[in-house]
Design an enzyme around this catalytic site. Sequence first.
Site, mmCIF file in Angstrom:
data_model
loop_
_atom_site.group_PDB
_atom_site.id
_atom_site.type_symbol
_atom_site.label_atom_id
_atom_site.label_comp_id
_atom_site.label_asym_id
_atom_site.label_seq_id
_atom_site.Cartn_x
_atom_site.Cartn_y
_atom_site.Cartn_z
ATOM 1 N N ALA A 1 -69.106 41.047 -26.332
ATOM 2 C CA ALA A 1 -68.877 42.115 -25.364
ATOM 3 C C ALA A 1 -67.679 42.968 -25.756
ATOM 4 O O ALA A 1 -66.700 42.472 -26.302
ATOM 5 C CB ALA A 1 -68.650 41.519 -23.976
ATOM 6 N N ALA A 2 -67.768 44.268 -25.475
ATOM 7 C CA ALA A 2 -66.660 45.179 -25.776
ATOM 8 C C ALA A 2 -66.889 46.512 -25.082
ATOM 9 O O ALA A 2 -68.018 46.869 -24.755
ATOM 10 C CB ALA A 2 -66.545 45.409 -27.279
ATOM 11 N N ARG A 3 -65.805 47.207 -24.889
ATOM 12 C CA ARG A 3 -65.909 48.626 -24.521
ATOM 13 C C ARG A 3 -66.048 49.346 -25.854
ATOM 14 O O ARG A 3 -65.185 49.250 -26.726
ATOM 15 C CB ARG A 3 -64.662 49.107 -23.781
ATOM 16 C CG ARG A 3 -64.795 50.543 -23.284
ATOM 17 C CD ARG A 3 -63.557 50.936 -22.471
ATOM 18 N NE ARG A 3 -63.856 52.008 -21.545
ATOM 19 C CZ ARG A 3 -63.537 53.290 -21.752
ATOM 20 N NH1 ARG A 3 -62.894 53.644 -22.853
ATOM 21 N NH2 ARG A 3 -63.841 54.198 -20.858
ATOM 22 N N SER B 1 -65.074 44.839 -35.509
ATOM 23 C CA SER B 1 -65.680 46.111 -35.908
ATOM 24 C C SER B 1 -65.129 46.549 -37.261
ATOM 25 O O SER B 1 -63.944 46.363 -37.546
ATOM 26 C CB SER B 1 -65.364 47.194 -34.881
ATOM 27 O OG SER B 1 -65.791 48.461 -35.350
ATOM 28 N N TYR C 1 -60.888 52.511 -29.905
ATOM 29 C CA TYR C 1 -61.803 51.392 -30.117
ATOM 30 C C TYR C 1 -61.338 50.533 -31.292
ATOM 31 O O TYR C 1 -61.159 49.328 -31.167
ATOM 32 C CB TYR C 1 -63.221 51.920 -30.344
ATOM 33 C CG TYR C 1 -64.217 50.850 -30.733
ATOM 34 C CD1 TYR C 1 -64.657 49.934 -29.800
ATOM 35 C CD2 TYR C 1 -64.707 50.772 -32.030
ATOM 36 C CE1 TYR C 1 -65.565 48.940 -30.154
ATOM 37 C CE2 TYR C 1 -65.614 49.797 -32.397
ATOM 38 C CZ TYR C 1 -66.038 48.887 -31.450
ATOM 39 O OH TYR C 1 -66.938 47.910 -31.794
ATOM 40 N N LYS D 1 -59.757 46.685 -31.152
ATOM 41 C CA LYS D 1 -60.453 45.581 -31.825
ATOM 42 C C LYS D 1 -59.487 44.864 -32.769
ATOM 43 O O LYS D 1 -59.497 43.640 -32.885
ATOM 44 C CB LYS D 1 -61.700 46.072 -32.559
ATOM 45 C CG LYS D 1 -62.801 46.596 -31.645
ATOM 46 C CD LYS D 1 -63.298 45.546 -30.667
ATOM 47 C CE LYS D 1 -64.445 44.775 -31.263
ATOM 48 N NZ LYS D 1 -65.118 43.898 -30.298
#
Length: 101
Positions: free
Chosen positions: A12-14, A57, A82, A86
């Site tokens: 899960a991640a934004r 990522s 992002y 990460k």
Amino acid sequence: MLKGASAVVHLAARTHVLHEKAADPQAAYRAINVEVTRRLACCAVAAGVRRFVFLSSIKVNGEATLGAPYTEASPPQPLDAYGRTKLEAERALAEIGRAHV
């Protein structure tokens, strides 16, 4: 919820928000990508989970390889919220791992 689990796979991640509505996008990314990840890892440790798999990522490394592929030795160069969060999550997990090995 993790009691009895032998592994956690955290995906899960934004991610890439196309129409940003958050007043502070960096804080919104950090809340999910760093803090939720950190809390989940700490809960996993407390529950005795032995394996934690985290999907990070390529954006941690940057936006382009410019003629040579990224390697493990490539310095991180995230350019957006992002990618930066990460990388922060990777570092938080490494710290938790070192503290609980």
